[in-house]
Design an enzyme around this catalytic site. Structure first.
Site, PDB file in Angstrom:
ATOM      1  N   GLY A  80      -9.761  -9.315  -2.407  1.00 43.25           N
ATOM      2  CA  GLY A  80      -9.225 -10.208  -1.377  1.00 43.25           C
ATOM      3  C   GLY A  80      -8.509 -11.436  -1.878  1.00 43.25           C
ATOM      4  O   GLY A  80      -7.373 -11.375  -2.346  1.00 43.25           O
ATOM      5  N   LYS A 124     -18.998 -18.260  -0.525  1.00 43.65           N
ATOM      6  CA  LYS A 124     -20.456 -18.127  -0.449  1.00 43.65           C
ATOM      7  C   LYS A 124     -21.050 -17.349  -1.602  1.00 43.65           C
ATOM      8  O   LYS A 124     -20.474 -16.358  -2.045  1.00 43.65           O
ATOM      9  CB  LYS A 124     -20.817 -17.396   0.839  1.00 43.65           C
ATOM     10  CG  LYS A 124     -20.482 -18.178   2.073  1.00 43.65           C
ATOM     11  CD  LYS A 124     -20.787 -17.344   3.275  1.00 43.65           C
ATOM     12  CE  LYS A 124     -20.546 -18.134   4.541  1.00 43.65           C
ATOM     13  NZ  LYS A 124     -20.709 -17.290   5.712  1.00 43.65           N
ATOM     14  N   GLY A 139     -13.445  -4.244  -0.472  1.00 43.28           N
ATOM     15  CA  GLY A 139     -14.850  -3.811  -0.434  1.00 43.28           C
ATOM     16  C   GLY A 139     -15.158  -2.739  -1.457  1.00 43.28           C
ATOM     17  O   GLY A 139     -16.224  -2.754  -2.075  1.00 43.28           O
ATOM     18  N   ARG A 158       0.817  -1.216   0.000  1.00 42.97           N
ATOM     19  CA  ARG A 158       0.000   0.000   0.000  1.00 42.97           C
ATOM     20  C   ARG A 158       0.851   1.268   0.000  1.00 42.97           C
ATOM     21  O   ARG A 158       0.462   2.269  -0.599  1.00 42.97           O
ATOM     22  CB  ARG A 158      -0.961  -0.019   1.184  1.00 42.97           C
ATOM     23  CG  ARG A 158      -2.063  -1.026   0.959  1.00 42.97           C
ATOM     24  CD  ARG A 158      -2.993  -1.136   2.115  1.00 42.97           C
ATOM     25  NE  ARG A 158      -4.140  -1.935   1.736  1.00 42.97           N
ATOM     26  CZ  ARG A 158      -4.915  -2.578   2.586  1.00 42.97           C
ATOM     27  NH1 ARG A 158      -4.657  -2.517   3.886  1.00 42.97           N
ATOM     28  NH2 ARG A 158      -5.937  -3.267   2.163  1.00 42.97           N
TER      29      ARG A 158
HETATM   30  P1  AMP Z   1     -14.604 -15.291  -0.272  1.00 46.64           P
HETATM   31  O1  AMP Z   1     -14.047 -14.474   0.852  1.00 46.64           O
HETATM   32  O2  AMP Z   1     -16.084 -15.486  -0.222  1.00 46.64           O
HETATM   33  O3  AMP Z   1     -14.097 -14.841  -1.619  1.00 46.64           O
HETATM   34  O4  AMP Z   1     -14.046 -16.735  -0.048  1.00 46.64           O
HETATM   35  C1  AMP Z   1     -12.702 -17.059  -0.092  1.00 46.64           C
HETATM   36  C2  AMP Z   1     -12.534 -18.363   0.603  1.00 46.64           C
HETATM   37  O5  AMP Z   1     -13.313 -19.341  -0.027  1.00 46.64           O
HETATM   38  C3  AMP Z   1     -11.121 -18.868   0.610  1.00 46.64           C
HETATM   39  O6  AMP Z   1     -10.629 -18.850   1.933  1.00 46.64           O
HETATM   40  C4  AMP Z   1     -11.255 -20.307   0.110  1.00 46.64           C
HETATM   41  O7  AMP Z   1     -10.524 -21.240   0.872  1.00 46.64           O
HETATM   42  C5  AMP Z   1     -12.738 -20.566   0.279  1.00 46.64           C
HETATM   43  N1  AMP Z   1     -13.205 -21.642  -0.583  1.00 46.64           N
HETATM   44  C6  AMP Z   1     -13.025 -21.779  -1.905  1.00 46.64           C
HETATM   45  N2  AMP Z   1     -13.531 -22.954  -2.324  1.00 46.64           N
HETATM   46  C7  AMP Z   1     -14.033 -23.584  -1.245  1.00 46.64           C
HETATM   47  C8  AMP Z   1     -14.658 -24.836  -1.036  1.00 46.64           C
HETATM   48  N3  AMP Z   1     -14.872 -25.669  -2.037  1.00 46.64           N
HETATM   49  N4  AMP Z   1     -15.030 -25.172   0.220  1.00 46.64           N
HETATM   50  C9  AMP Z   1     -14.799 -24.307   1.233  1.00 46.64           C
HETATM   51  N5  AMP Z   1     -14.214 -23.101   1.098  1.00 46.64           N
HETATM   52  C10 AMP Z   1     -13.832 -22.753  -0.132  1.00 46.64           C
END
Ligand code: AMP
Length: 416
Positions: free
Chosen positions: A374, A218, A397, A35
């Protein structure tokens, strides 16, 4: 709005909102200075023109209270080293008038953490939202926020916002302060300009085909973006953990894979909308399954809708990778947000790596590729591909909100 490139800072004091919210270890040492480096083009331009710099930032979440562990004094020397200058430090960001007044061309003043004052965020402290007095407290806080912003503005002739990471916040230093400068004396810094341009390439200046890859854990946290992109993309890959919410919604067996049970209807709705809008929705057909959530788990491959009991999908399978690669490689506009598997586990990085490799290939063939938000940034860094995509966003964000189509207060305040 003025443009930084055209502005002559000679003899001017510029107050610059930077994002120096850098990670520190327990001894206060900076563990990643990305940064600080990101702000250098703007800061050097101002100094090279013969201007002086007043730098302001937040660090961590002190919640309106002084917290020595979150003092920006800890990064003063690193900023000085990056600029090749001594840096003067103002112990109180709201009482730096004299230091600012005495600042000479070429000098640099760093203000203490803005968030030591609740006025920076403008949220009333010590009062619950349910309290009947909350609204009055909020109104009073908004007034003190204006005063706080006015004080900061009084230090300088020009305001520059180069903190994309906080551009989605209407804080004193990111937005309110802009009201105290006329349109010729406020502007975006180079980093902000690059971020805004990158988002514009994705939302308004699309070269086709446009493939978006949304991964992560998610679907619920990505729904705003998925909906906004649905009107723009040709191909939408949904991968990572959200695969299993879709597989379950389709009546599949997903074992112990991550799943948002209350989002099954939403998943069906997304599939319906994609069909209606002619978007090619790609949800991986197979996956690498594991018998536990661990790097050393037993591995196998299964259809995403036929995962045996006791097993979970942790990565994209070979068929899925082929399906993803097919729509990423020929794309001319690419957005990647969220990994295709649990890339933190070395044994489950294949899907995310394949996505990154296909993006690199497409970029070589002339595509504009934006990686942001992220974990996908962590992915390209981990795989060493950061300099082989068109742009890696610094904003988590802020980037996501911009892609959702929301106006960023930090940009609007300067442009307005
Ligand atoms: P997000 O912050 O929603 O972008 O999620 C990122 C996280 O999703 C990372 O820490 C990944 O380890 C997790 N992730 C990706 N694929 C899977 C999966 N099949 N099962 C559980 N976690 C996952």
């Amino acid at each position: 709005m003025a443009k930084i490139e055209d502005f002559d800072f000679k003899g001017k004091k510029a107050i610059v909102r930077v994002d120096f919210n850098v990670p520190l270890d327990e001894n206060g040492n900076i563990t990643d200075d990305t940064r600080i480096r990101g702000a250098l083009p703007t800061l050097k331009k101002i100094l090279n023109d013969g201007g002086s710099l007043i730098l302001m930032s937040h660090l961590g979440k002190p919640k309106g209270k002084v917290n020595p562990k979150l003092s920006l004094s800890q990064i003063k020397d690193a900023v000085g080293k990056a600029l090749g200058k001594d840096v003067i430090f103002a112990l109180d960001c709201a009482k730096a008038g004299d230091l600012a007044k005495n600042l000479k061309p070429g000098e640099v003043l760093l203000l203490e953490n803005l968030r030591f004052y609740p006025e920076e965020e403008g949220k009333p402290v010590g009062i619950d939202k349910a309290d009947p007095a909350y609204d009055a407290a909020k109104k009073a806080m908004k007034e003190s926020q204006k005063e706080f912003a006015k004080t900061l503005a009084s230090y300088a002739d020009v305001y520059v916002n180069d903190a994309f990471g906080t551009a989605h916040r209407k804080h004193a230093s990111t937005a309110v302060i802009a009201d105290y400068f006329d349109k010729d004396h406020k502007m975006l810094g180079y980093l902000m300009e690059k971020e805004v341009k990158a988002v514009d390439n994705i939302l308004n200046n699309i070269k086709r085909p446009f493939t978006a890859i949304m991964g992560g854990s998610k679907v619920s946290t990505k729904i705003g973006i998925i909906e906004n992109l649905m009107d723009k993309v040709d191909n939408l890959i949904l991968c990572g953990g959200m695969t299993y919410t879709f597989a379950k919604a389709l009546g599949g067996k997903i074992g112990t894979s991550i799943c948002e049970e209350d989002k099954l209807d939403l998943a069906l709705d997304i599939m319906k909308k994609a069909k209606e809008k002619g978007v090619n929705l790609v949800i991986g057909s197979d996956c690498v399954i594991a018998d536990k959530f661990a790097n050393d788990a037993e591995k196998s491959v299964a259809k995403a809708t036929e995962i045996p009991d006791g097993w979970m999908g942790l990565d994209a399978g070979p068929e899925s990778i082929a399906e993803f690669t097919k729509v990423i490689t020929p794309a001319k506009t690419i957005l990647w947000n969220g990994p295709a598997g649990v890339f933190e586990f070395e044994n489950f990085t294949t899907g995310s790596r394949a996505v990154a490799e296909a993006i690199v290939e497409a970029t070589k063939n002339g595509a504009f590729s934006l990686v942001g938000g992220g974990d996908s940034v962590a992915c390209v860094n981990k795989f060493g591909f950061a300099d082989q995509v068109s742009y890696v966003s610094t904003g988590g964000g802020a980037l996501l909100e911009a892609i959702e189509g929301k106006i960023l207060p930090g940009v609007a305040a300067v442009e307005g």
